[in-house]
Write an enzyme that holds these catalytic residues in place. Structure first.
Site, PDB file in Angstrom:
ATOM      1  N   SER A  76       0.833  -1.211   0.000  1.00 57.67           N
ATOM      2  CA  SER A  76       0.000   0.000   0.000  1.00 57.67           C
ATOM      3  C   SER A  76       0.866   1.259   0.000  1.00 57.67           C
ATOM      4  O   SER A  76       1.844   1.362   0.752  1.00 57.67           O
ATOM      5  CB  SER A  76      -0.894  -0.009   1.255  1.00 57.67           C
ATOM      6  OG  SER A  76      -1.535   1.236   1.400  1.00 57.67           O
ATOM      7  N   LYS A 110      -3.484   3.272  -1.696  1.00 55.48           N
ATOM      8  CA  LYS A 110      -2.892   4.059  -0.600  1.00 55.48           C
ATOM      9  C   LYS A 110      -3.947   4.209   0.499  1.00 55.48           C
ATOM     10  O   LYS A 110      -5.130   4.406   0.222  1.00 55.48           O
ATOM     11  CB  LYS A 110      -2.471   5.427  -1.150  1.00 55.48           C
ATOM     12  CG  LYS A 110      -2.119   6.476  -0.101  1.00 55.48           C
ATOM     13  CD  LYS A 110      -0.732   6.304   0.440  1.00 55.48           C
ATOM     14  CE  LYS A 110      -0.413   7.316   1.572  1.00 55.48           C
ATOM     15  NZ  LYS A 110       0.683   6.842   2.432  1.00 55.48           N
ATOM     16  N   ILE A 116       5.477  10.270   5.099  1.00 54.04           N
ATOM     17  CA  ILE A 116       4.481  10.845   4.197  1.00 54.04           C
ATOM     18  C   ILE A 116       3.311  11.412   5.000  1.00 54.04           C
ATOM     19  O   ILE A 116       2.819  12.508   4.718  1.00 54.04           O
ATOM     20  CB  ILE A 116       3.987   9.776   3.191  1.00 54.04           C
ATOM     21  CG1 ILE A 116       5.178   9.106   2.475  1.00 54.04           C
ATOM     22  CG2 ILE A 116       3.018  10.378   2.192  1.00 54.04           C
ATOM     23  CD1 ILE A 116       6.008  10.008   1.625  1.00 54.04           C
ATOM     24  N   CYS A 151       0.417   2.393  10.715  1.00 54.50           N
ATOM     25  CA  CYS A 151       1.152   3.527  10.135  1.00 54.50           C
ATOM     26  C   CYS A 151       2.065   4.128  11.197  1.00 54.50           C
ATOM     27  O   CYS A 151       1.592   4.514  12.268  1.00 54.50           O
ATOM     28  CB  CYS A 151       0.202   4.595   9.602  1.00 54.50           C
ATOM     29  SG  CYS A 151       1.119   6.038   9.004  1.00 54.50           S
ATOM     30  N   THR A 160       9.103  -0.656  -1.814  1.00 49.51           N
ATOM     31  CA  THR A 160      10.131   0.352  -2.071  1.00 49.51           C
ATOM     32  C   THR A 160      10.780   0.181  -3.448  1.00 49.51           C
ATOM     33  O   THR A 160      11.117   1.169  -4.101  1.00 49.51           O
ATOM     34  CB  THR A 160      11.188   0.278  -0.943  1.00 49.51           C
ATOM     35  OG1 THR A 160      10.488   0.399   0.299  1.00 49.51           O
ATOM     36  CG2 THR A 160      12.213   1.389  -1.044  1.00 49.51           C
TER      37      THR A 160
HETATM   38  O1  RRO Z   1       1.528   7.676   4.771  1.00 48.85           O
HETATM   39  C1  RRO Z   1       2.486   7.252   5.450  1.00 48.85           C
HETATM   40  O2  RRO Z   1       3.299   7.999   5.979  1.00 48.85           O
HETATM   41  C2  RRO Z   1       2.702   5.811   5.695  1.00 48.85           C
HETATM   42  C3  RRO Z   1       1.707   4.898   5.962  1.00 48.85           C
HETATM   43 BR1  RRO Z   1      -0.094   5.333   5.887  1.00 48.85          BR
HETATM   44  C4  RRO Z   1       2.041   3.568   6.300  1.00 48.85           C
HETATM   45  O3  RRO Z   1       1.201   2.700   6.576  1.00 48.85           O
HETATM   46  N1  RRO Z   1       3.346   3.251   6.345  1.00 48.85           N
HETATM   47  C5  RRO Z   1       4.323   4.126   6.081  1.00 48.85           C
HETATM   48  O4  RRO Z   1       5.513   3.787   6.150  1.00 48.85           O
HETATM   49  N2  RRO Z   1       3.999   5.428   5.747  1.00 48.85           N
END
Ligand code: RRO
Length: 315
Positions: free
Chosen positions: A30, A58, A84, A143, A278
């Site tokens: 995702s 996402k 993110i 997350c 990645t």
């Molecule tokens: O959006 C993000 O920062 C993020 C999410 Br939702 C996630 O599940 N895993 C990640 O490493 N970044």
């Protein structure tokens, strides 16, 4: 639905992921592949030659989110830290704009959702449940970049209770995305299964940070993030094996998969399906290459199917 993307000539790569018949075991992680942007950038062939056997969207939240302040990415030796922060259109925007478009993909769509409470998770699953375009739902309880205070994915009792709440909402498969940031992911996975989960996926990213050598301050805008890529692969492999030994439901294994040999190792560790994350940032067709290399690796292993490799290695 059966999808048979670029099958190897002699090996049957198809897998059953909690009722979803997939042409091969390679999904996307995702948030690591934007199918709609890929079609915009590369045209219809990006979907005709889709690299994954199912598409995981996402993660969305009930309301729109802007995400974290920049910088959001930091490259590490053999990996990457992301911060993110879940930017997304929110449930209504996703259902109106994105899901109808994703429904045109040649593979099943799994919608990833994250709430900050049981009520928010329920709203999300209730929103997605009636949509024919969604073959399943991934519950992101892991997350690393949101300070929600919710500890669902860190606590077996919380995980079981969330699943018990959500299970009656839909017949669609519920896949729980587990965090690696706990001492014993297998106990959380077992709790998810007891609550009614159809599958688990792991790993999400490992909590990490980087210091800017010039300022000696945190590099990332949010201060910290989640580490992914080959740097985490050995950790992911151990956690997948430990989880697969503890549950009867299918496991989707991921963490630094870059080659067919990597994918085969996750299958041998107990994964029914694997996900490429990645690696797709550097090469959007990495998933297709991993699938082809996995087929070749299975040929070398005597023409066994993924299920035979898994059963043999887990015996
Ligand atoms: O959006 C993000 O920062 C993020 C999410 Br939702 C996630 O599940 N895993 C990640 O490493 N970044």
């Amino acid at each position: 639905m059966t999808t048979n993307q670029h099958p190897a000539p002699s090996i049957d790569l198809s897998v059953d992921l909690c009722g979803m018949r997939l042409g091969h075991p390679v999904l996307n992680g995702s948030g690591t592949f934007d199918a709609i942007a890929a079609r915009r950038a590369f045209g219809p062939q990006a979907w005709e030659r889709f690299p994954f056997s199912a598409f995981v969207s996402k993660t969305i939240t009930p309301r729109p989110r802007a995400g974290n302040p920049p910088p959001r990415l930091f490259e590490t030796p053999a990996g990457m830290i992301n911060s993110i922060g879940l930017p997304n259109k929110g449930l209504d925007g996703f259902l109106a704009d994105d899901l109808p478009a994703l429904g045109e993909l040649p593979v099943p769509v799994i919608v990833s959702v994250m709430g900050e409470s049981h009520a928010e998770f329920r709203r999300l699953v209730e929103g997605v449940a009636p949509c024919d375009e969604a073959a399943g739902v991934e519950l992101n309880v892991s997350c690393p970049n949101v300070d929600s205070g919710l500890i669902v994915g860190e606590e077996p009792g919380e995980t079981r209770s969330l699943l018990s709440d959500l299970r009656p909402v839909t017949d669609k498969p519920l896949i729980v995305k587990l965090t690696p940031n706990v001492a014993d992911p297998a106990s959380v996975a077992a709790a998810a299964e007891q609550g009614g989960a159809d599958a688990v996926s792991l790993i999400n990213t490992l909590k990490a940070m980087a210091i800017d050598p010039a300022t000696l301050r945190p590099w990332l805008g949010a201060g910290r993030g989640g580490l992914s890529g080959p740097a985490v692969r050995a950790i992911a492999l151990e956690q997948v094996r430990s989880v697969a030994s503890a549950v009867g439901i299918p496991v989707v294994g991921m963490g630094g998969i870059e080659s067919g040999t990597d994918a085969l190792e996750f299958v041998a560790a107990g994964a029914t399906a694997v996900a490429v994350g990645t690696a797709s940032f550097r090469d959007p067709l990495a998933g297709e290459r991993v699938r082809a290399e996995l087929a070749a690796a299975l040929e070398r292993a005597g023409g066994k199917t993924p299920a035979e490799i898994r059963a043999g290695a887990m015996a």
